[in-house]
Design an enzyme around this catalytic site. Structure first.
Site, PDB file in Angstrom:
ATOM      1  N   TYR A  88       0.851  -1.192   0.000  1.00 10.86           N
ATOM      2  CA  TYR A  88       0.000   0.000   0.000  1.00 10.86           C
ATOM      3  C   TYR A  88       0.882   1.236   0.000  1.00 10.86           C
ATOM      4  O   TYR A  88       1.598   1.500   0.963  1.00 10.86           O
ATOM      5  CB  TYR A  88      -0.927   0.029   1.218  1.00 10.86           C
ATOM      6  CG  TYR A  88      -1.876  -1.148   1.334  1.00 10.86           C
ATOM      7  CD1 TYR A  88      -2.240  -1.896   0.223  1.00 10.86           C
ATOM      8  CD2 TYR A  88      -2.407  -1.505   2.564  1.00 10.86           C
ATOM      9  CE1 TYR A  88      -3.113  -2.980   0.347  1.00 10.86           C
ATOM     10  CE2 TYR A  88      -3.286  -2.573   2.695  1.00 10.86           C
ATOM     11  CZ  TYR A  88      -3.633  -3.305   1.583  1.00 10.86           C
ATOM     12  OH  TYR A  88      -4.491  -4.380   1.721  1.00 10.86           O
TER      13      TYR A  88
ATOM     14  N   HIS B  80      -0.144 -12.014   1.149  1.00  6.10           N
ATOM     15  CA  HIS B  80      -1.167 -11.255   0.429  1.00  6.10           C
ATOM     16  C   HIS B  80      -1.800 -12.049  -0.714  1.00  6.10           C
ATOM     17  O   HIS B  80      -3.001 -11.944  -0.972  1.00  6.10           O
ATOM     18  CB  HIS B  80      -0.531  -9.967  -0.104  1.00  6.10           C
ATOM     19  CG  HIS B  80      -1.448  -8.803  -0.112  1.00  6.10           C
ATOM     20  ND1 HIS B  80      -1.001  -7.506  -0.041  1.00  6.10           N
ATOM     21  CD2 HIS B  80      -2.801  -8.710  -0.198  1.00  6.10           C
ATOM     22  CE1 HIS B  80      -2.036  -6.677  -0.084  1.00  6.10           C
ATOM     23  NE2 HIS B  80      -3.125  -7.391  -0.181  1.00  6.10           N
TER      24      HIS B  80
ATOM     25  N   PHE C  42     -19.335   1.283  -2.303  1.00  6.13           N
ATOM     26  CA  PHE C  42     -20.578   1.329  -3.077  1.00  6.13           C
ATOM     27  C   PHE C  42     -21.799   1.061  -2.206  1.00  6.13           C
ATOM     28  O   PHE C  42     -22.857   1.683  -2.398  1.00  6.13           O
ATOM     29  CB  PHE C  42     -20.515   0.307  -4.216  1.00  6.13           C
ATOM     30  CG  PHE C  42     -21.426   0.629  -5.366  1.00  6.13           C
ATOM     31  CD1 PHE C  42     -20.965   1.370  -6.438  1.00  6.13           C
ATOM     32  CD2 PHE C  42     -22.743   0.198  -5.385  1.00  6.13           C
ATOM     33  CE1 PHE C  42     -21.806   1.685  -7.507  1.00  6.13           C
ATOM     34  CE2 PHE C  42     -23.581   0.508  -6.443  1.00  6.13           C
ATOM     35  CZ  PHE C  42     -23.107   1.252  -7.507  1.00  6.13           C
TER      36      PHE C  42
END
Length: 332
Positions: free
Chosen positions: A58, A127, A213
């Site tokens: 990130y 990950h 969303f």
């Protein structure tokens, strides 16, 4: 609803905080508010949200540094989770590879410890599964880190049920992190959620609000900044956007009847899927963090579950959750 849950042998807050968006992907990279991000992490700890989730990729790398700064003097309050395994090019951030080799994992852990400015990582996660490295090798390397006192627990991300069983035989796996929400039910369909429950493994649900969303905040594709990751996501494009917006409107209707927000209803639904499920919604603002924590007070009754399922059944979301190239890396 219990305010803590188990990730294997570890007690963590029932809702965690995903820190990724504080550094990248959602919104303009030149508009970051580090002070507000750090204040959000501090507020999370005040509210009892102990689980903080980050990753070396990130930023890349800058999110771990941010979390490290936020935890100065507060390390004892947090259950710190980070990840390795996705390798990004310093020249081109869009270029990504996967590495699960023992040598890489051990070097990546040392680098994460330095960036986070800590002596030990509570949960170290792979990950993505490296298709070129047996999962046994990757987990053995992570187990070595546990023996060395650099890591307390091991987690995997976006892993199949079969690979999870193989990994768990090498060393106890504390958690699996995968996308899970009303509009992403893959862990139900492929048996990962059930396998975690069977083996006593916690499940970290990332993007439990459907990358924002399901909050109902976004009404048009144009609402996303030019460099927002979601502009490249199939679910946020064209007809898919319109179809998914209709689903969210129905969720908003049920939430209104229950006296909560759409976000809280979506999170409460995720929490209701099992005592081993811990959603980790990401936010960089205190007001949304506080709203998310409020989901712990929303109870999903059997009648609520039926109503939600009626308007938002599994498979209802239009479009894949990632572009094709990224979908190919999932479920190792």
């Amino acid at each position: 609803m219990a305010k803590t849950r188990k990730l294997g042998a570890f007690d963590v807050s029932a809702v965690g905080l995903g820190c990724m968006g504080m550094s990248e992907f959602y919104g303009p990279s030149n508009g970051r508010d580090e002070a507000e991000s750090i204040a959000t992490i501090h507020r999370a700890l005040e509210l009892g949200v102990t689980l903080l989730d980050t990753a070396d990729m990130y930023g890349p790398y800058t999110n771990e540094e941010l979390v490290g700064r936020a935890l100065r003097g507060r390390r004892h309050q947090a259950f710190l989770a980070t990840k390795c395994g996705i390798v990004r090019s310093s020249e081109d951030k869009s270029v990504r590879g996967v590495n699960g080799s023992a040598e890489y994992i051990k070097k990546a852990c040392e680098a994460s410890l330095k960036r986070l400015q800590v002596d030990v990582i509570d949960l170290y996660q792979l990950h993505r599964v490296d298709p070129n490295t047996p999962i046994e090798e990757s987990v053995s390397a992570m187990a070595d880190l546990v023996k060395a006192g650099k890591v307390r627990g091991i987690g995997l991300s976006e892993v199949s049920a079969q690979t999870l069983r193989r990994a768990h035989q090498v060393h106890p796996i504390a958690s699996v992190q995968s996308e899970y929400s009303l509009w992403t039910r893959d862990p139900d369909e492929d048996g990962v959620l059930a396998t975690c429950k069977e083996l006593g493994i916690g499940f970290l649900a990332y993007s439990p609000l459907g990358r924002g969303f399901l909050t109902g905040q976004y009404k048009r594709f144009e609402d996303f900044p030019e460099d927002d990751y979601r502009r490249n996501s199939p679910r946020f494009q064209g007809e898919n956007f319109a179809k998914n917006l209709e689903l969210v409107k129905k969720v908003e209707g049920i939430a209104k009847e229950k006296g909560c927000t759409a976000s809280q209803l979506a999170l409460a639904w995720t929490l209701s899927r099992g005592d081993h499920v811990v959603p980790i919604p990401g936010t960089k603002r205190r007001k949304y963090l506080e709203e998310n924590v409020g989901a712990l007070d929303v109870i999903i009754t059997p009648e609520d579950a039926k109503a939600i399922e009626a308007v938002f059944p599994a498979g209802a979301a239009a479009g894949q959750r990632y572009p094709e190239a990224m979908m190919a890396r999932l479920r190792g």
